[in-house]
Design an enzyme around this catalytic site. Structure first.
Site, PDB file in Angstrom:
ATOM      1  N   PRO A  43       0.825  -1.216   0.000  1.00 16.22           N
ATOM      2  CA  PRO A  43       0.000   0.000   0.000  1.00 16.22           C
ATOM      3  C   PRO A  43       0.855   1.260   0.000  1.00 16.22           C
ATOM      4  O   PRO A  43       1.864   1.335   0.704  1.00 16.22           O
ATOM      5  CB  PRO A  43      -0.791  -0.117   1.307  1.00 16.22           C
ATOM      6  CG  PRO A  43       0.019  -1.026   2.176  1.00 16.22           C
ATOM      7  CD  PRO A  43       0.697  -1.985   1.248  1.00 16.22           C
ATOM      8  N   PRO A  44       0.468   2.258  -0.798  1.00 13.31           N
ATOM      9  CA  PRO A  44       1.151   3.549  -0.708  1.00 13.31           C
ATOM     10  C   PRO A  44       1.059   4.083   0.712  1.00 13.31           C
ATOM     11  O   PRO A  44       0.049   3.879   1.394  1.00 13.31           O
ATOM     12  CB  PRO A  44       0.368   4.434  -1.692  1.00 13.31           C
ATOM     13  CG  PRO A  44      -0.270   3.470  -2.638  1.00 13.31           C
ATOM     14  CD  PRO A  44      -0.582   2.248  -1.821  1.00 13.31           C
ATOM     15  N   CYS A  45       2.106   4.733   1.158  1.00 12.34           N
ATOM     16  CA  CYS A  45       2.167   5.187   2.549  1.00 12.34           C
ATOM     17  C   CYS A  45       1.539   6.566   2.662  1.00 12.34           C
ATOM     18  O   CYS A  45       2.196   7.581   2.464  1.00 12.34           O
ATOM     19  CB  CYS A  45       3.612   5.224   3.029  1.00 12.34           C
ATOM     20  SG  CYS A  45       3.791   5.747   4.747  1.00 12.34           S
ATOM     21  N   THR A  46       0.244   6.623   2.976  1.00 12.96           N
ATOM     22  CA  THR A  46      -0.446   7.885   3.216  1.00 12.96           C
ATOM     23  C   THR A  46      -0.630   8.048   4.723  1.00 12.96           C
ATOM     24  O   THR A  46      -0.550   7.081   5.475  1.00 12.96           O
ATOM     25  CB  THR A  46      -1.815   7.896   2.526  1.00 12.96           C
ATOM     26  OG1 THR A  46      -2.560   6.752   2.973  1.00 12.96           O
ATOM     27  CG2 THR A  46      -1.665   7.836   1.019  1.00 12.96           C
TER      28      THR A  46
END
Length: 396
Positions: free
Chosen positions: A98-101
């Protein structure tokens, strides 16, 4: 039709399918690129991503996997399970990067129910939500190394705590792709957990060599695979737009392999064109044939490398640096040569730059397969020892 006996896997944030390819090729010998995957214990049952084009690439290469494009924040776990033909507890693995937001203030793990979903909820939180509701036997989460930096410490601890509270005893480690035979100095953090609570043991590196932070290394291991070794025997043809032209075209062509824009500062042998350390490291960067590549960029600007170390002539007969060709990018990612990608050249660069290098993903998943009892460790160890001692196999 006979059902597939392999264990089903749920893939989140799948992209073009680097980690998915590792799932299905976990039984392939190290650093070989067979056109067809060896029969392994796992299959990707369902893959989902926000980007439909990336899933089209995945489907080209893993036609047996069901795909579901869409925003994971709006995709119920029940829908993932239904499309994959699964029930809770059926999946052997959940995998994904997952993209790190930023984490939401009201995380999934802080309450059993929420009346409404936070539109800014972290995508890492969504990964936890699927693990919590799908209850796989184990999970593999991959992310950028920056997730472990002090600036993200609170978020990282929150993530680990959430996974621990689910009973998965998460273990994490930052791995250098080159240490597992990938001809690329790419660092990624992996978090792995098991439903039975047993601690996952990360694989030992098979290769060693210098990197940005390594000046001494284990000489008993195989040396890092170089870019020249990766390209050995590869036939390529010119691609449209591959030449580095424009404002810095002439300067780029004069940079030797392994150097960058710093070549054109007073401290080196080029022109006095730039101030010392005034640009990003990748600006005008050329591959060194005798070293692994630097990390491939997903969305490079026109003068961002790494570019090939060889120059070619343009229509005017002038020497110009050239961008890496798609078959070369595949080799640096340790993808099979017959891997197919959808979209334009920029789309392909983005998909590969965001992907997990195949051999790095395989190393983690292979270790997990052994520890879950799906692969015979003794037989595999004997076979791998023979393979790793054969240099011709490693670079073929």
């Amino acid at each position: 039709m006979e059902s597939d006996p392999r264990l089903p896997v749920i893939s989140l944030f799948s992209g073009a399918g680097g980690l998915d390819l590792a799932v299905e090729r976990v039984a392939d010998p190290p650093l070989l690129r067979p056109d067809e995957a060896s029969r392994g214990p796992f299959r990707v049952a369902i893959a989902t991503d926000y980007e439909p084009q990336a899933l089209d690439t995945l489907a080209l290469n893993l036609p047996g996997a069901s795909t579901l494009p869409g925003d994971i924040r709006e995709t119920p776990t029940s829908e993932l399970l239904s499309v994959g033909g699964l029930s809770q507890g059926d999946a052997a693995l959940v995998v994904g990067g997952p993209p790190c937001t930023p984490f939401s203030k009201s995380g999934f793990w802080l309450a059993e129910k929420r009346e409404s979903r936070d539109p800014n909820a972290s995508l890492l939180e969504e990964y936890v939500r699927v693990v919590a509701q799908a209850r796989p036997e184990a999970f593999v989460l991959e992310n950028v190394q920056a997730l472990t930096y002090k600036t993200h410490e609170a978020h990282f601890r929150q993530l680990l705590q959430a996974l621990a509270e689910l009973g998965y005893n998460p273990q994490w480690k930052t791995l250098l792709a080159a240490d597992f035979g990938v001809p690329q100095l790419r660092k990624r953090v992996f978090i792995v957990g098991r439903r039975d609570g047993k601690a996952f043991r990360f694989p030992e590196p098979t290769h060693a060599g210098p990197s940005e932070t390594t000046r001494t290394w284990d000489m008993s291991k195989l040396p890092h695979v170089t870019a020249a070794q990766a390209f050995d025997g590869l036939a390529t043809s010119a691609e449209a737009g591959e030449l580095v032209e424009g404002k810095y075209g002439e300067l780029a062509a004069e940079v030797p392999g392994g150097q960058n824009y710093l070549w054109h500062t007073p401290r080196y042998g080029g022109r006095d064109a730039f101030e010392w350390r005034s640009r990003y490291w990748t600006f005008l960067l050329r591959l060194a044939p005798d070293k692994p590549s630097s990390t491939l960029q997903a969305q490079p600007g026109p003068y961002v490398g790494p570019f090939h170390w060889e120059n070619v002539r343009n229509s005017d007969g002038d020497l110009r640096a050239r961008r890496l060709r798609v078959p070369e990018l595949l080799r640096l990612m340790t993808f099979p040569d017959n891997f197919r990608l959808m979209g334009t050249r920029a789309d392909i660069q983005r998909q590969l730059g965001n992907a997990v290098p195949l051999e790095l993903g395989k190393a983690v998943l292979h270790a997990l397969s052994i520890q879950l009892g799906y692969v015979d460790a003794e037989t595999e160890a004997d076979d791998q020892l023979v393979r790793l001692s054969n240099d011709s196999v490693l670079i073929s």
